[in-house]
Design a protein around this motif. Structure first.
Motif, PDB file in Angstrom:
ATOM      1  N   THR A  73      12.488  26.014  23.200  1.00 21.85           N
ATOM      2  CA  THR A  73      11.210  25.701  23.840  1.00 21.85           C
ATOM      3  C   THR A  73      10.115  26.577  23.223  1.00 21.85           C
ATOM      4  OG1 THR A  73      11.501  27.328  25.614  1.00 21.85           O
ATOM      5  CG2 THR A  73      12.379  25.104  26.008  1.00 21.85           C
ATOM      6  N   TYR A  74       8.892  26.273  23.551  1.00 24.04           N
ATOM      7  CA  TYR A  74       7.762  27.022  23.017  1.00 24.04           C
ATOM      8  C   TYR A  74       7.213  28.024  24.024  1.00 24.04           C
ATOM      9  CZ  TYR A  74       7.846  23.985  19.001  1.00 24.04           C
ATOM     10  OH  TYR A  74       8.248  23.330  17.862  1.00 24.04           O
ATOM     11  N   GLY A 123       2.824  18.029  24.252  1.00 20.55           N
ATOM     12  CA  GLY A 123       1.889  18.849  25.020  1.00 20.55           C
ATOM     13  C   GLY A 123       1.821  20.279  24.512  1.00 20.55           C
ATOM     14  N   LEU A 124       2.299  20.509  23.312  1.00 20.06           N
ATOM     15  CA  LEU A 124       2.392  21.878  22.796  1.00 20.06           C
ATOM     16  C   LEU A 124       1.037  22.487  22.475  1.00 20.06           C
ATOM     17  CD1 LEU A 124       5.578  21.424  20.592  1.00 20.06           C
ATOM     18  CD2 LEU A 124       5.408  22.119  23.001  1.00 20.06           C
ATOM     19  N   ASP A 126       0.745  22.022  29.591  1.00 20.79           N
ATOM     20  CA  ASP A 126       1.294  20.685  29.794  1.00 20.79           C
ATOM     21  C   ASP A 126       2.449  20.386  28.849  1.00 20.79           C
ATOM     22  OD1 ASP A 126      -0.516  20.014  31.841  1.00 20.79           O
ATOM     23  OD2 ASP A 126      -2.057  19.515  30.369  1.00 20.79           O
ATOM     24  N   ASP A 127       3.152  21.422  28.384  1.00 20.93           N
ATOM     25  CA  ASP A 127       4.292  21.174  27.504  1.00 20.93           C
ATOM     26  C   ASP A 127       5.407  20.491  28.295  1.00 20.93           C
ATOM     27  OD1 ASP A 127       4.429  23.679  28.856  1.00 20.93           O
ATOM     28  OD2 ASP A 127       5.979  24.390  27.487  1.00 20.93           O
ATOM     29  N   PHE A 128       6.134  19.624  27.603  1.00 22.29           N
ATOM     30  CA  PHE A 128       7.177  18.817  28.225  1.00 22.29           C
ATOM     31  C   PHE A 128       8.303  18.640  27.206  1.00 22.29           C
ATOM     32  CE2 PHE A 128       8.934  14.500  28.981  1.00 22.29           C
ATOM     33  CZ  PHE A 128       9.448  14.706  30.250  1.00 22.29           C
ATOM     34  N   TYR A 129       9.524  18.779  27.682  1.00 24.13           N
ATOM     35  CA  TYR A 129      10.697  18.715  26.818  1.00 24.13           C
ATOM     36  C   TYR A 129      11.625  17.602  27.309  1.00 24.13           C
ATOM     37  CZ  TYR A 129       8.644  23.115  25.660  1.00 24.13           C
ATOM     38  OH  TYR A 129       7.731  24.076  25.294  1.00 24.13           O
TER      39      TYR A 129
END
Length: 168
Positions: free
Chosen positions: A63-64, A132-133, A144-147
């Motif tokens: 993940t970021y 969303g990175l 708003d990052d999403f995996y």
């Protein structure tokens, strides 16, 4: 955890499981319920580069952010058609779930308490996606990052980047 069953475009049944997972050390795991994989050395340079690490019965998704993240696991019958334009990062891998149960957890979570997902026993292709990175400004601030990981039955053992997100 939230689960949906729906009919997708190709008339196949898919199952979607939604999670908020603490991605401690910038990773989360999908592991066969009976796996005894040693994950201490799976983060090779290649794995770090594509944000996906593989062991026989375990997949680690990079993940970021090192915080709680939104994560979705989708299980489908066939290779999906995914528009990579909608995603910032995409990697392809593989895993085996011989027990028919997959534990989903953050790397420092207590494994006996991990959510379990039932799925047909066998080998799977793994498509790991992130979007969303660009919304990430500071790791611990809301973003708003999403995996998402999509699994489908496959004996192909590909391990490669499909689209790489470059941090600017």
């Amino acid at each position: 955890m939230h689960t949906n069953q729906m009919l997708c475009e190709q008339k196949e049944i898919m199952t979607i499981h939604q999670f908020d997972i603490f991605a401690d050390y910038f990773q989360l795991y999908l592991m066969d319920d009976e796996a005894d994989d040693d994950t201490s050395e799976i983060w090779t340079d290649d794995a770090l580069d594509i944000k996906l690490a593989i062991a026989k019965n375990t997949v680690a998704v990079g993940t970021y952010r090192n915080v709680d993240v939104k994560f979705e696991l989708e299980i489908v019958d066939n290779e999906p058609k995914v528009d990579l334009q909608l995603w910032d990062h995409a990697s392809l891998g593989f895993v085996s779930f011989p027990s028919g149960k997959c534990a989903v957890f953050g790397c420092t979570d207590y494994l006996p308490d991990a959510k379990r997902i039932e799925l047909p026993k066998g080998n799977y292709a793994v498509l790991s996606l992130a979007k969303g990175l660009d919304s990430i400004t500071v790791e611990w601030e809301p973003a708003d990052d999403f995996y998402k990981v999509i699994l489908w039955p496959s004996n192909v053992k590909e391990f490669r980047s499909l689209k790489r997100y470059e941090i600017t």
